[in-house]
Structures are given as C-alpha cells and as structure tokens.
Design a protein around this motif. Structure first.
Motif, PDB file in Angstrom:
ATOM      1  N   GLY A 135       0.808  -1.208   0.000  1.00 39.50           N
ATOM      2  CA  GLY A 135       0.000   0.000   0.000  1.00 39.50           C
ATOM      3  C   GLY A 135       0.839   1.255   0.000  1.00 39.50           C
ATOM      4  O   GLY A 135       2.078   1.212   0.054  1.00 39.50           O
ATOM      5  N   ASN A 136       0.157   2.373  -0.031  1.00 40.61           N
ATOM      6  CA  ASN A 136       0.781   3.694  -0.034  1.00 40.61           C
ATOM      7  C   ASN A 136       1.185   4.047   1.397  1.00 40.61           C
ATOM      8  O   ASN A 136       0.555   4.871   2.057  1.00 40.61           O
TER       9      ASN A 136
ATOM     10  N   GLU B  21      -1.870   3.554   5.071  1.00 35.15           N
ATOM     11  CA  GLU B  21      -2.983   3.142   4.223  1.00 35.15           C
ATOM     12  C   GLU B  21      -3.382   1.697   4.523  1.00 35.15           C
ATOM     13  O   GLU B  21      -4.573   1.371   4.591  1.00 35.15           O
TER      14      GLU B  21
ATOM     15  N   LYS C 283      -9.394  -2.166  -0.508  1.00 34.11           N
ATOM     16  CA  LYS C 283      -8.537  -1.414  -1.430  1.00 34.11           C
ATOM     17  C   LYS C 283      -9.249  -1.136  -2.747  1.00 34.11           C
ATOM     18  O   LYS C 283      -9.234  -0.005  -3.248  1.00 34.11           O
TER      19      LYS C 283
ATOM     20  N   ASN D 251      -9.067   2.712  -3.738  1.00 41.43           N
ATOM     21  CA  ASN D 251      -8.015   3.216  -4.628  1.00 41.43           C
ATOM     22  C   ASN D 251      -7.234   2.045  -5.204  1.00 41.43           C
ATOM     23  O   ASN D 251      -6.193   1.660  -4.661  1.00 41.43           O
TER      24      ASN D 251
ATOM     25  N   TYR E  30      -5.238   1.702  -7.773  1.00 42.05           N
ATOM     26  CA  TYR E  30      -3.862   2.001  -8.183  1.00 42.05           C
ATOM     27  C   TYR E  30      -3.143   2.735  -7.050  1.00 42.05           C
ATOM     28  O   TYR E  30      -2.659   3.843  -7.209  1.00 42.05           O
ATOM     29  N   ASN E  31      -3.066   2.089  -5.908  1.00 40.26           N
ATOM     30  CA  ASN E  31      -2.639   2.816  -4.709  1.00 40.26           C
ATOM     31  C   ASN E  31      -1.136   2.973  -4.571  1.00 40.26           C
ATOM     32  O   ASN E  31      -0.668   3.825  -3.806  1.00 40.26           O
TER      33      ASN E  31
ATOM     34  N   ASN F 217       2.306   3.841  -6.713  1.00 40.73           N
ATOM     35  CA  ASN F 217       2.698   4.339  -8.035  1.00 40.73           C
ATOM     36  C   ASN F 217       3.822   3.512  -8.643  1.00 40.73           C
ATOM     37  O   ASN F 217       4.498   2.732  -7.968  1.00 40.73           O
TER      38      ASN F 217
END
Length: 353
Positions: free
Chosen positions: A83-84, A88, A236, A240, A242-243, A245
C-alpha cells in the motif's frame, strides 16, 4: 472550517504529523526517518526510462513487489498486500475488521493514527492504559471481544512485547483479528511474521519508510493468511485500486532485494542508539528501553516542552507530545553518529545555561 463540513467530518480526530520544515536547516530528529539514502539499486530502478512511463497506470496488483516481499519473508504472494505507506494498510484493516459489533482496542499511549482511524470510521473502541512503567501487558486484552491493535515496538515509547505474549493473545480468542504494527521491528525487536503461518487471525503490518529509507516513497505492506489479505483487497478496490505508483513499486523491489545494505543500515542505527543512550544517561536522562530507531527520554533538569523548544531554537528538532503521562518526555530519532553528537553537544549547551 467551512459551513459545508459534515457533522461526521467535524467529529474527526486528525493525526498530527511531525514538523517538516522547509525554511530552515535543522538536525532533523523528529519523524523517525532514516539518516541514510535508499539502497543503491533504488536509484538504478527509478530510471529516466521508467519516469517516461508515468503516463501509464501502475500495476494495481503490485505483483512484482508482492513477490519480492513474499520471498524475503518465506511466504506466498497471496500472503502480501502492499500500500501507499503502512498508514494506508492500517486504514484498510480498520475498515475491514472493525465496525458494527466489532470494536477495536489499543493502548492509551501509542501511534496516534489508530485514534484517527477510529474517529474516521465511527468505531467503538477501548483505550487500554499502559502499565505504570509504560509496558504493554497482553493480559489487559485477553478478554476483549473485538480487533486488537498493537504497535510492536510501540511508538513513542520504543518498548516491545515478546512474541510469546502475542501468541497468547492469538490463542486466547481465534475469532478476533490481532493487528501487529511492526513499523520499527527491524531495529532489534522480534517479528511476529513467522506466526502468520500458524494463525489465520494475525495481520502484521510493516513499512519501508524506516529501515529501508523510503519514507518519501510511501511503501507499506501487510502479511497475513490469504483470507485476511483478500479482505484487505476488498477494501482497497473499493477505495483506490492504483494505490502504489510505478516508481514506488520499483523502488520497493530494489530496497527489499538488497539485504546487505538493509542489514548495515539497521546495525548502524542500533549502534548509534546505544551510543546516544549512554551519552544521555551520563547527563541525567531517564530513557525507556527502546528497540526502535528512536528514544523516549526525559531530563531531570529540564521539562519536555522546554527541552523541545530550546533544542529547536538551537537547530535540532525532536518530537514532544502535549499529552498526559508523557509531557516530560521527548522522542528523539536516531540519526547518523554526527547528528547524535550534535544533539548531545546542543544539550550540553542548554544544561550549562
């Protein structure tokens, strides 16, 4: 606040991050970042060619990164969610495993994000006081009927709970989830990751912000049984997909694969921590037994707030919490040896005044 703010949003309890100054150069020991750059392979992975591909979405499954993490911990891809940042991941877990009829419990002195998530999702909670010596006793959670969240080592104290005690908690009630937040585990504490193979009610969260020098890359991950990871993915993909990048996925893979660099950085932090403990204790400080990349310390000659403000004026940032029980303490990130020597030198100046 605007007149448009909802009543629910007005009741939130936002987490307060550490200071991130941009207008003055400080010795920055307040947000538990690594003093070391990322592993050399990270720079190679985040290449000019990859930057040119930012017009394309990242892989929502983070398959390559999950594989690298799974290999590092002897697990399968299905046991991993990235995750980010681990914040998150924790938010996904609070949403997945807490709610109507499923309250959450955590310590009164711990990572402030738990309180923020409790308010965000409108959860019932039990705040469990740490013992007088700031230790966490699992006996205080054994009969709790909901999700239990334990930062191990704890923040801001740096103190750890034995894995044998976490095992007792898991066995006491196999129908509740125990979340062990291991953001700081790599600096000398014992990880609960091996228990993932034994208990389907254990979720371990970790981050690459601290021991892998990727605080700015925002990469965190969860380790658990396949069903728990599927639950997190359900949240998720509702929030989001596309959490993580593209560049952070590549950076995370490179950082995870360089075990030698990781080990050297962790060893240096532990060595600098031990040096700082000895130096501060010689100056009359009381320091809790830390297995994290920070110390929780108080002076017998200057109060916590005063020490924080005077160090800031002297060009050194530490963290002070205006909170009951810990107002006399400051949290000091362990940086390079030069940074720690500067800290001690500035403290000597203050104490001499």
């Amino acid at each position: 606040m605007s007149r448009f703010l909802s009543a629910e949003a007005e009741c939130l309890a936002p987490y307060t991050p550490g200071e991130q100054p941009r207008d003055q150069k400080y010795v920055k020991l307040n947000t538990n970042e690594s003093p070391f750059p990322p592993a050399p392979g990270v720079l190679e992975a985040v290449s000019r060619g990859e930057v040119k591909r930012l017009n394309l979405y990242s892989d929502p499954t983070c398959q390559a990164l999950n594989d690298a993490i799974a290999q590092r911990y002897g697990l399968r891809r299905e046991n991993v969610l990235t995750g980010n940042g681990s914040d998150e991941i924790l938010a996904f877990a609070f949403r997945a495993f807490c709610g109507a009829g499923k309250p959450v419990a955590y310590a009164d002195i711990t990572y402030g994000f738990y309180k923020a998530q409790t308010a965000l999702f409108g959860l019932d909670s039990r705040i469990v006081p740490l013992r007088q010596d700031f230790s966490l006793a699992v006996e205080d959670y054994l009969d709790f009927p909901g999700t239990v969240v334990i930062a191990n080592p704890n923040a801001p104290t740096g103190m750890a709970v034995a894995v044998s005690d976490i095992r007792r908690l898991l066995k006491a009630d196999k129908n509740r989830v125990v979340i062990v937040d291991e953001a700081y585990v790599d600096f000398g504490a014992e990880s609960c990751v091996p228990l993932v193979r034994e208990y389907d009610n254990l979720l371990v969260t970790q981050t690459m912000s601290k021991s892998r020098s990727l605080a700015g890359g925002r990469v965190g991950f969860a380790l658990g049984c396949e069903a728990l990871i599927a639950d997190l993915n359900r949240v998720k993909y509702s929030f989001n997909p596309y959490n993580v990048n593209r560049l952070s996925i590549l950076a995370g893979i490179a950082a995870m694969e360089d075990g030698d660099y990781f080990a050297r950085c962790c060893a240096a932090i532990e060595e600098n921590r031990d040096w700082t403990v000895r130096a501060l204790e010689k100056r009359g400080f009381t320091i809790l037994p830390s297995l994290a990349n920070f110390l929780f310390a108080k002076s017998d000659r200057i109060g916590g707030e005063d020490l924080y403000r005077r160090l800031k004026a002297a060009g050194v940032l530490v963290r002070w919490f205006d909170s009951d029980r810990i107002r006399d303490y400051v949290r000091i990130t362990i940086g390079s040896r030069q940074q720690m020597e500067t800290l001690v030198e500035r403290i000597d100046r203050l104490l001499a005044e």
